[in-house]
Design an enzyme around this catalytic site. Structure first.
Site, PDB file in Angstrom:
ATOM      1  N   ARG A  62      11.140  -1.805  10.675  1.00  0.00           N
ATOM      2  CA  ARG A  62      10.151  -1.269  11.440  1.00  0.00           C
ATOM      3  C   ARG A  62      10.011  -2.269  12.731  1.00  0.00           C
ATOM      4  NH1 ARG A  62       4.940   0.259   8.189  1.00  0.00           N
ATOM      5  NH2 ARG A  62       4.052  -0.909  10.098  1.00  0.00           N
ATOM      6  N   ARG A  84      -9.656   1.098   8.908  1.00  0.00           N
ATOM      7  CA  ARG A  84      -9.194   0.002   9.199  1.00  0.00           C
ATOM      8  C   ARG A  84     -10.390  -1.083   9.807  1.00  0.00           C
ATOM      9  NH1 ARG A  84      -3.741   0.720   8.777  1.00  0.00           N
ATOM     10  NH2 ARG A  84      -2.349  -0.906   9.899  1.00  0.00           N
ATOM     11  N   ARG A 130      11.359  -6.317   4.705  1.00  0.00           N
ATOM     12  CA  ARG A 130      11.158  -4.814   4.699  1.00  0.00           C
ATOM     13  C   ARG A 130      12.022  -3.842   5.428  1.00  0.00           C
ATOM     14  NH1 ARG A 130       5.144  -2.104   4.510  1.00  0.00           N
ATOM     15  NH2 ARG A 130       5.199  -2.882   6.702  1.00  0.00           N
ATOM     16  N   ARG A 138      -0.619  -8.378  13.554  1.00  0.00           N
ATOM     17  CA  ARG A 138      -1.183  -7.425  12.749  1.00  0.00           C
ATOM     18  C   ARG A 138      -1.931  -8.021  11.819  1.00  0.00           C
ATOM     19  NH1 ARG A 138       3.934  -4.955  10.410  1.00  0.00           N
ATOM     20  NH2 ARG A 138       2.582  -3.633   9.225  1.00  0.00           N
ATOM     21  N   LYS A 170       0.913  -1.202  -0.194  1.00  0.00           N
ATOM     22  CA  LYS A 170       0.031  -0.036   0.047  1.00  0.00           C
ATOM     23  C   LYS A 170       0.627   1.235  -0.112  1.00  0.00           C
ATOM     24  CE  LYS A 170      -2.358  -1.165   3.905  1.00  0.00           C
ATOM     25  NZ  LYS A 170      -1.856  -2.139   4.142  1.00  0.00           N
TER      26      LYS A 170
HETATM   27  P1  AMP Z   1       0.472   0.705   8.817  1.00  0.00           P
HETATM   28  O1  AMP Z   1       1.749   1.480   8.597  1.00  0.00           O
HETATM   29  O2  AMP Z   1      -0.726   1.000   8.125  1.00  0.00           O
HETATM   30  O3  AMP Z   1       0.771  -0.872   8.987  1.00  0.00           O
HETATM   31  O4  AMP Z   1       0.248   0.986  10.379  1.00  0.00           O
HETATM   32  C1  AMP Z   1       1.087   0.895  11.523  1.00  0.00           C
HETATM   33  C2  AMP Z   1       0.125   0.840  12.735  1.00  0.00           C
HETATM   34  O5  AMP Z   1      -0.489   2.127  13.129  1.00  0.00           O
HETATM   35  C3  AMP Z   1      -0.921  -0.207  13.003  1.00  0.00           C
HETATM   36  O6  AMP Z   1      -0.589  -1.540  13.435  1.00  0.00           O
HETATM   37  C4  AMP Z   1      -1.701   0.549  14.220  1.00  0.00           C
HETATM   38  O7  AMP Z   1      -1.212   0.218  15.296  1.00  0.00           O
HETATM   39  C5  AMP Z   1      -1.631   1.895  13.609  1.00  0.00           C
HETATM   40  N1  AMP Z   1      -2.630   2.259  12.520  1.00  0.00           N
HETATM   41  C6  AMP Z   1      -2.420   2.825  11.365  1.00  0.00           C
HETATM   42  N2  AMP Z   1      -3.774   3.143  10.764  1.00  0.00           N
HETATM   43  C7  AMP Z   1      -4.552   2.865  11.773  1.00  0.00           C
HETATM   44  C8  AMP Z   1      -5.844   3.003  11.647  1.00  0.00           C
HETATM   45  N3  AMP Z   1      -6.557   3.454  10.629  1.00  0.00           N
HETATM   46  N4  AMP Z   1      -6.622   2.634  12.800  1.00  0.00           N
HETATM   47  C9  AMP Z   1      -6.104   2.175  13.921  1.00  0.00           C
HETATM   48  N5  AMP Z   1      -4.674   1.954  14.028  1.00  0.00           N
HETATM   49  C10 AMP Z   1      -4.019   2.587  12.927  1.00  0.00           C
END
Ligand code: AMP
Length: 217
Positions: free
Chosen positions: A155, A88, A122, A166, A13
């Site tokens: 990360r 989400r 990654r 996740r 993404k």
């Molecule tokens: P990502 O980079 O999109 O995988 O997001 C990393 C982390 O940020 C996720 O595992 C959540 O802890 C938090 N996060 C990101 N976007 C959201 C969202 N829309 N709602 C809730 N938590 C989020």
């Protein structure tokens, strides 16, 4: 143009969203990137979300929706935006529906084995956030960002234990959104069946699909 890019963690993404943002000259709103920045800068918001992000759990909906609302109302989102990582869950999707109209959802369909390969390999630039992969999108010099010369890092939440959490959260809370949007918005199904498809090929496919919907003007 207002679009959502949707798919499991590791689907690509972030990579595709940043390219699409440049290509279409629209804002990229990545909630994950926003949280990582806030955590790095030790802000109040960073303090509120750090434990959720570290463990791979979702940050509470009110916090996320508040941030997305602000970003959508910023001048650089006037031409449009691409949402990466939001919504989400169904609650967030309902809130988004109250904030703004969305034109389409890009759904990345990626087999599980690719997700695991992507996440475990990654690496990200400390400074500019560019995304690399130790196997499939290698930096020219090991451990160094091609774009700005800074160091790359893994990360914390790409480590195996948190990745499992996740993926569980995705299955339980996020995947059901596909059903939610099916009756509400056009969904562009983008199949990514191989790890070595260059990002440009996928981005071109997405642009073609957006064109078919007459969204490119
Ligand atoms: P990502 O980079 O999109 O995988 O997001 C990393 C982390 O940020 C996720 O595992 C959540 O802890 C938090 N996060 C990101 N976007 C959201 C969202 N829309 N709602 C809730 N938590 C989020």
């Amino acid at each position: 143009m207002r679009i959502i890019i949707f798919g499991p963690p590791g689907a690509g993404k972030g990579t595709y969203a940043s390219r699409l943002g440049r290509e279409l000259k629209i804002a990229v709103i990545s909630t994950g990137d926003i949280f990582r920045d806030e955590i790095k800068q030790n802000t109040d918001l960073g303090g509120k979300v750090v434990e959720f992000v570290k463990s791979g759990d979702l940050v509470p909906d009110e916090i996320v929706t508040d941030i997305v609302t602000k970003r959508i109302n910023m001048p650089n989102s006037k031409r449009g935006f691409i949402l990466d990582g939001y919504p989400r869950n169904v609650e967030q999707a309902k809130s988004l529906g109250n904030i703004t109209k969305v034109d389409a959802v890009i759904l990345l369909i990626v087999p599980d084995w690719i997700i695991v390969e992507r996440l475990s390999n990654r690496r990200i630039c400390k400074k500019c956030g560019a995304i690399f992969n130790l196997k499939y999108l290698k930096p020219k010099r090991p451990g160094i960002c091609d774009k700005c010369g800074e160091e790359l890092f893994q990360r914390e939440d790409d480590k195996p234990k948190v990745v499992r959490e996740r993926l569980n959260v995705y299955e339980a809370q996020t995947r059901p959104l596909i059903g939610y949007y099916r009756d509400r918005l056009p969904i562009l199904n983008i199949e990514c069946n191989s790890v070595d498809i260059p990002p440009k090929v996928i981005v071109d496919k997405i642009l073609q699909e957006l064109q078919k919907l007459n969204l490119l003007g």
